[in-house]
Design a protein around this motif. Structure first.
Motif, PDB file in Angstrom:
ATOM      1  N   UNK A  19      38.246  47.321  35.129  1.00  0.00           N
ATOM      2  CA  UNK A  19      39.501  47.046  35.820  1.00  0.00           C
ATOM      3  C   UNK A  19      40.074  47.087  36.945  1.00  0.00           C
ATOM      4  N   UNK A  20      38.562  46.428  37.635  1.00  0.00           N
ATOM      5  CA  UNK A  20      38.374  46.333  39.244  1.00  0.00           C
ATOM      6  C   UNK A  20      39.249  44.895  39.334  1.00  0.00           C
ATOM      7  N   UNK A  21      40.484  45.060  40.668  1.00  0.00           N
ATOM      8  CA  UNK A  21      40.302  43.409  41.072  1.00  0.00           C
ATOM      9  C   UNK A  21      39.810  43.282  42.292  1.00  0.00           C
ATOM     10  N   UNK A  22      39.206  41.616  42.713  1.00  0.00           N
ATOM     11  CA  UNK A  22      38.892  41.618  43.490  1.00  0.00           C
ATOM     12  C   UNK A  22      39.547  40.667  44.718  1.00  0.00           C
ATOM     13  N   UNK A  23      39.942  40.745  46.240  1.00  0.00           N
ATOM     14  CA  UNK A  23      40.310  39.676  46.813  1.00  0.00           C
ATOM     15  C   UNK A  23      39.010  37.948  46.068  1.00  0.00           C
ATOM     16  N   UNK A  24      39.340  36.825  47.224  1.00  0.00           N
ATOM     17  CA  UNK A  24      38.303  35.883  47.030  1.00  0.00           C
ATOM     18  C   UNK A  24      37.274  36.112  48.215  1.00  0.00           C
ATOM     19  N   UNK A  25      37.904  37.174  48.859  1.00  0.00           N
ATOM     20  CA  UNK A  25      36.637  37.512  50.760  1.00  0.00           C
ATOM     21  C   UNK A  25      35.791  38.145  49.157  1.00  0.00           C
ATOM     22  N   UNK A  26      36.039  39.518  48.245  1.00  0.00           N
ATOM     23  CA  UNK A  26      35.678  39.781  47.918  1.00  0.00           C
ATOM     24  C   UNK A  26      35.912  41.580  47.999  1.00  0.00           C
ATOM     25  N   UNK A  27      36.544  41.812  48.404  1.00  0.00           N
ATOM     26  CA  UNK A  27      37.838  43.005  49.252  1.00  0.00           C
ATOM     27  C   UNK A  27      38.600  43.478  47.999  1.00  0.00           C
TER      28      UNK A  27
END
Length: 208
Positions: A19-27
């Motif tokens: 349920x958690x979304x991360x961007x390409x930098x891992x944030x």
């Protein structure tokens, strides 16, 4: 060792991660919820589109409607539009720092239709009189004041002859501290935050 307990704990952890979304930098890209005027609830949240690609959506919920709109296809935490309390009766603004620039951008949205009205570089907001003072990137970075109710834009011509005589306004970026000081039937009055408590102001006639 209780293997059943371990499996349950692992399943719980995996479900939480899903349920958690991360961007390409891992944030982490977090959701945001706010209550707006006229009984609207705003939810900004990350999601997956039909191609399973990350997007940012927003929902506007009232007693009669619950609509979801695409907000941004740029799936980056530091560029995610967010709400910071700029709420008018029929419109609201979202903000972003433009991905690490020194300028802060806003987008004005219509609550009823979920449509973007226009964008600008923020300078000041007058929630009482429903006015927006902004820098227009698409119009040679000129300054305007926008009346949210009448939809009328007024060009702001800075009084450089007066500004250059003051220590607090003689620098090239001093206009960034401009704010809406007061409003009358015919004029907008502006001051400079960097000059407070000095009473330095100028007025501009309202456009019709």
């Amino acid at each position: 060792m209780d293997n059943t307990k371990s499996i349950k704990e692992e399943k719980k952890i995996n479900t939480s991660i899903d349920t958690v979304f991360f961007d390409e930098k891992g944030d982490t890209i977090k959701s945001q919820t706010a209550n707006l005027k006229n009984n609207y609830e705003l939810i900004i949240f990350p999601a997956l589109d039909k191609k399973s690609e990350g997007v940012i959506n927003f929902r506007l919920i009232t007693d009669k409607k619950d609509n979801t709109y695409l907000l941004a296809s740029t799936f980056q935490a530091n560029r995610r539009p967010y709400y910071k309390g700029i709420d008018f009766q029929n419109y609201f603004a979202l903000h972003s720092n433009g991905g690490g620039t020194s300028k802060f951008y806003f987008w004005l949205y219509c609550k009823a239709a979920g449509e973007e009205i226009f964008k600008g570089i923020e300078l000041d907001f007058d929630l009482k009189n429903e006015l927006i003072l902004y820098e227009d990137e698409d119009n040679d970075y000129n300054l305007f004041i926008y009346d949210v109710n009448t939809k009328v834009k007024t060009l702001i011509e800075l009084p450089y002859d007066v500004m250059f005589k003051q220590e607090c306004t003689k620098y090239n970026d001093s206009y960034k501290s401009i704010y809406i000081k007061r409003v009358t039937k015919e004029y907008y009055y502006f001051g400079f935050k960097d000059c407070e408590p000095l009473s330095i102001e100028f007025k501009v006639r309202k456009a019709k």
